[in-house]
Design a protein around this motif. Structure first.
Motif, mmCIF file in Angstrom:
data_model
loop_
_atom_site.group_PDB
_atom_site.id
_atom_site.type_symbol
_atom_site.label_atom_id
_atom_site.label_comp_id
_atom_site.label_asym_id
_atom_site.label_seq_id
_atom_site.Cartn_x
_atom_site.Cartn_y
_atom_site.Cartn_z
ATOM 1 N N VAL A 17 81.956 25.895 55.138
ATOM 2 C CA VAL A 17 81.665 27.300 55.419
ATOM 3 C C VAL A 17 82.920 28.156 55.258
ATOM 4 O O VAL A 17 82.871 29.368 55.437
ATOM 5 N N GLY A 18 84.023 27.527 54.886
ATOM 6 C CA GLY A 18 85.291 28.237 54.714
ATOM 7 C C GLY A 18 85.224 29.443 53.801
ATOM 8 O O GLY A 18 85.822 30.485 54.108
ATOM 9 N N PRO A 19 84.526 29.365 52.658
ATOM 10 C CA PRO A 19 84.465 30.557 51.802
ATOM 11 C C PRO A 19 83.845 31.770 52.507
ATOM 12 O O PRO A 19 84.325 32.894 52.340
ATOM 13 N N ALA A 20 82.817 31.559 53.314
ATOM 14 C CA ALA A 20 82.205 32.680 54.035
ATOM 15 C C ALA A 20 83.176 33.254 55.065
ATOM 16 O O ALA A 20 83.319 34.478 55.181
ATOM 17 N N VAL A 21 83.865 32.400 55.800
ATOM 18 C CA VAL A 21 84.840 32.865 56.791
ATOM 19 C C VAL A 21 86.007 33.547 56.074
ATOM 20 O O VAL A 21 86.496 34.598 56.509
ATOM 21 N N GLY A 22 86.435 32.976 54.958
ATOM 22 C CA GLY A 22 87.518 33.565 54.182
ATOM 23 C C GLY A 22 87.164 34.945 53.651
ATOM 24 O O GLY A 22 87.981 35.874 53.716
ATOM 25 N N ARG A 23 85.953 35.118 53.133
ATOM 26 C CA ARG A 23 85.517 36.429 52.640
ATOM 27 C C ARG A 23 85.467 37.447 53.781
ATOM 28 O O ARG A 23 85.867 38.609 53.613
ATOM 29 N N TRP A 24 84.987 36.990 54.948
ATOM 30 C CA TRP A 24 84.945 37.878 56.115
ATOM 31 C C TRP A 24 86.346 38.377 56.462
ATOM 32 O O TRP A 24 86.571 39.570 56.649
ATOM 33 N N PHE A 25 87.303 37.448 56.551
ATOM 34 C CA PHE A 25 88.663 37.851 56.922
ATOM 35 C C PHE A 25 89.311 38.681 55.808
ATOM 36 O O PHE A 25 90.040 39.637 56.087
ATOM 37 N N HIS A 26 89.037 38.337 54.558
ATOM 38 C CA HIS A 26 89.576 39.099 53.423
ATOM 39 C C HIS A 26 89.132 40.562 53.511
ATOM 40 O O HIS A 26 89.938 41.478 53.284
ATOM 41 N N VAL A 80 97.529 33.703 55.559
ATOM 42 C CA VAL A 80 96.593 33.407 56.634
ATOM 43 C C VAL A 80 95.813 32.192 56.163
ATOM 44 O O VAL A 80 95.238 32.199 55.075
ATOM 45 N N PHE A 81 95.842 31.141 56.966
ATOM 46 C CA PHE A 81 95.139 29.907 56.644
ATOM 47 C C PHE A 81 93.795 29.913 57.376
ATOM 48 O O PHE A 81 93.760 29.991 58.603
ATOM 49 N N VAL A 82 92.725 29.849 56.618
ATOM 50 C CA VAL A 82 91.370 29.804 57.165
ATOM 51 C C VAL A 82 90.973 28.337 57.198
ATOM 52 O O VAL A 82 90.897 27.694 56.149
ATOM 53 N N MET A 83 90.752 27.807 58.414
ATOM 54 C CA MET A 83 90.548 26.361 58.502
ATOM 55 C C MET A 83 89.592 25.928 59.592
ATOM 56 O O MET A 83 89.580 26.487 60.679
ATOM 57 N N PRO A 84 88.834 24.882 59.285
ATOM 58 C CA PRO A 84 88.027 24.236 60.318
ATOM 59 C C PRO A 84 88.862 23.168 61.018
ATOM 60 O O PRO A 84 90.000 22.901 60.618
#
Length: 136
Positions: A17-26, A80-84
């Protein structure tokens, strides 16, 4: 000129789900307006388990995937590192990617966006990744 912020999607696992969280933060970083924010996905670099013969501090990269990763890290002013969280730890792909280069990380600020289905929401992964990042 705004500082270049790389938002790094740190998981390469199928079904992530990282791409969705990454797009949100972006989008949040873009709306902030103080950064030239770029979304970077580790999966696009195809980094195998570390495979360079010479220590990364020498920057004598043999492989094209390492040269591409080095150029990406070097181009950023902050991260910023987006990580599970995987078993109380950051994703192995991130740990591997951090080890690939050394000087390119030097003296650049970093932040973390952790996520997870469990109680900690990625907190333990961020704690461990922070140790790696501050060493670099």
């Amino acid at each position: 000129m705004d500082p270049k912020l790389h938002i790094i999607i740190s998981s390469t696992r199928p079904g992530r789900v990282g791409p969705a969280v990454g797009r949100w933060f972006h989008e949040l970083a873009r709306r902030h307006g103080g950064f030239d924010a770029e979304l970077v996905d580790l999966i696009d670099f195809h980094l195998p388990l570390y495979d360079e013969a010479v220590h990364p501090r020498m920057q004598q990269y043999e492989h094209e995937h390492t040269r591409r990763w080095s150029a990406s890290v070097d181009a950023a002013d902050a991260f910023v590192f987006v990580m599970p969280e995987y078993n109380y730890s950051p994703p192995p792909a991130l740990v591997n990617a951090l080890a690939y280069v050394t000087r390119e990380w030097h003296y650049k600020p970093a932040g973390f966006v952790g996520y997870g289905a469990g109680f900690s929401g990625g907190l333990r992964a961020v704690q461990a990744a922070r140790l790696h990042v501050t060493t670099l």
